[in-house]
Design an enzyme around this catalytic site. Structure first.
Site, PDB file in Angstrom:
ATOM      1  N   PHE A 101      62.981  40.928  47.897  1.00 45.54           N
ATOM      2  CA  PHE A 101      64.026  40.956  46.859  1.00 45.54           C
ATOM      3  C   PHE A 101      64.012  39.692  46.013  1.00 45.54           C
ATOM      4  O   PHE A 101      65.061  39.194  45.596  1.00 45.54           O
ATOM      5  CB  PHE A 101      65.400  41.151  47.478  1.00 45.54           C
ATOM      6  N   LEU A 158      60.792  35.504  47.809  1.00 37.91           N
ATOM      7  CA  LEU A 158      59.455  34.954  47.949  1.00 37.91           C
ATOM      8  C   LEU A 158      58.770  34.716  46.604  1.00 37.91           C
ATOM      9  O   LEU A 158      57.568  34.443  46.555  1.00 37.91           O
ATOM     10  CB  LEU A 158      58.611  35.857  48.849  1.00 37.91           C
ATOM     11  N   LYS A 166      62.371  31.726  43.215  1.00 37.35           N
ATOM     12  CA  LYS A 166      63.301  31.452  42.113  1.00 37.35           C
ATOM     13  C   LYS A 166      64.699  31.076  42.578  1.00 37.35           C
ATOM     14  O   LYS A 166      65.430  30.377  41.853  1.00 37.35           O
ATOM     15  CB  LYS A 166      63.373  32.651  41.172  1.00 37.35           C
ATOM     16  N   SER A 202      59.083  45.822  49.548  1.00 35.99           N
ATOM     17  CA  SER A 202      59.721  44.494  49.470  1.00 35.99           C
ATOM     18  C   SER A 202      58.772  43.359  49.838  1.00 35.99           C
ATOM     19  O   SER A 202      59.130  42.466  50.613  1.00 35.99           O
ATOM     20  CB  SER A 202      60.976  44.430  50.357  1.00 35.99           C
ATOM     21  N   TYR A 232      67.252  57.046  43.679  1.00 36.79           N
ATOM     22  CA  TYR A 232      67.129  55.962  42.704  1.00 36.79           C
ATOM     23  C   TYR A 232      67.747  56.349  41.376  1.00 36.79           C
ATOM     24  O   TYR A 232      67.767  57.511  41.006  1.00 36.79           O
ATOM     25  CB  TYR A 232      65.653  55.616  42.477  1.00 36.79           C
TER      26      TYR A 232
END
Length: 345
Positions: free
Chosen positions: A237, A240, A243, A233, A53
């Site tokens: 992403f 759900l 938007k 998740s 990350y």
């Protein structure tokens, strides 16, 4: 907040875990530390990161997230935090990580641990996970196993030997898997038992209303073998959250980064999201609360990993803990699932 023991003799973790993959990419260090402070105040003791990350992975941000978490961790009472991180495996084009990395062998696992300990500014990692299997298997949106893609890889026994050494040295306290399949989990459990090696306590896999594949095989394996699911998740992403229904260009990782989230770029995703959104409206819920409430309180889930790019989003996600679905709502969710299946496996 509820707390649950991972696996057999694993750490006691909060039922909600703070994911950190946006730290160093979408979130500054100050923003990240504010999220960490908020999570700790709300009873979250479980923090998940990875050497790879920030996400999307780039050479320029490799290790940035662990560094940000480490700068926060040194100001905390270390024993209050259950810290999880992961070693990146081969099979992805991440040439800036140990030259590939070429394998999940002893040399690479040890090098990865040392790097993570240095960036995290700690003497030990509570849960050390293999980020994805080295062997050939479908992952990250791939959905078919292809025997023609078989390749040489480090035996699982050798991976367990390397992890057991780190546990014996005190650098790692518990070990886990990520993005695993039923065969892999069974092999890790069986070999550990046969050879007296460190047993895996968890597997971190995608699990949400658009992807309930875990229930089809891994749920039984993990239940019978006492391996906890760390569900990542849970909002798929951002799909759900709803938007993207009205605004496909809404701010988020899917629109900020080209070719990101291909797992969700499938034709069945939008109809399924629309169906769940309609159900949420009928129940007087936001789609976010419906989706998170489902995963938070699912019997097969040990802890749910949530991520946010703002404190407001983090607060909304935490507030969804109270959205425990009743039996009628679960039946309606299952009806949609039986119609729409798993559009984003």
């Amino acid at each position: 907040m509820e707390y649950r023991v991972l696996g057999e003799g694993g750490p006691k973790v909060s039922a909600v875990c703070l994911g950190t993959m946006t730290f160093g990419q979408q979130n500054s260090e100050a923003e990240a530390h504010s999220q960490l402070d908020c999570a700790l105040e709300r009873g979250i003791n479980f923090i998940d990161t990875a050497e790879m990350y920030a996400v999307p992975p780039r050479a320029e941000t490799y290790g940035a997230t662990e560094t940000i978490v480490g700068n926060w961790l040194v100001r905390q009472a270390r024993e209050r935090i259950v810290l999880a991180t992961k070693v990146a495996g081969p099979a992805r084009s991440l040439d800036w990580i140990r030259g590939g990395p070429p394998a999940l062998d002893r040399e690479n696992i040890r090098a990865a641990v040392e790097g993570s300990l240095r960036r995290l500014k700690t003497d030990y990692i509570d849960l050390y996970q293999l980020h994805w299997p080295e062997r050939n298997q479908p992952m990250f949106g791939q959905w078919q196993y292809d025997p023609a893609k078989e390749r040489a890889c480090t035996p699982i026994r050798a991976q367990l030997d390397a992890l057991a050494e780190l546990v014996a040295e005190g650098k790692v306290r518990h070990v886990g898997l990520s993005n695993e399949h039923p065969w892999g989990v069974m092999q890790f459990v069986r070999l550990a038992e046969e050879h007296g090696l460190t047993r895996v306590v968890s597997t971190q896999n995608a699990y949400n209303l658009l992807n309930r594949v875990f229930e089809y095989g891994l749920a039984e394996v993990c239940h019978r073998e006492h391996v906890g699911l760390l569900a990542y998740s849970p909002l798929a992403f951002g799909h759900l959250s709803g938007k993207y229904l009205d605004n496909p260009g809404a701010p988020g990782r899917l629109t900020a980064f080209e070719n990101f989230g291909q797992r969700y770029a499938k034709p069945g995703v939008r109809p399924a999201v629309e169906a769940y959104a309609a159900l949420a409206r009928r129940r007087g819920l936001s789609l976010t609360r419906l989706a998170l409430g489902f995963v938070y309180h699912r019997g097969c889930v040990a802890s749910t990993i949530i991520g946010a790019t703002s404190l407001a989003q983090l607060e909304e996600n935490l507030a969804a803990w109270d959205a425990r679905p009743d039996e009628e709502l679960l039946a309606e969710i299952d009806d949609i699932h039986l119609r729409c299946g798993n559009p984003a496996p």
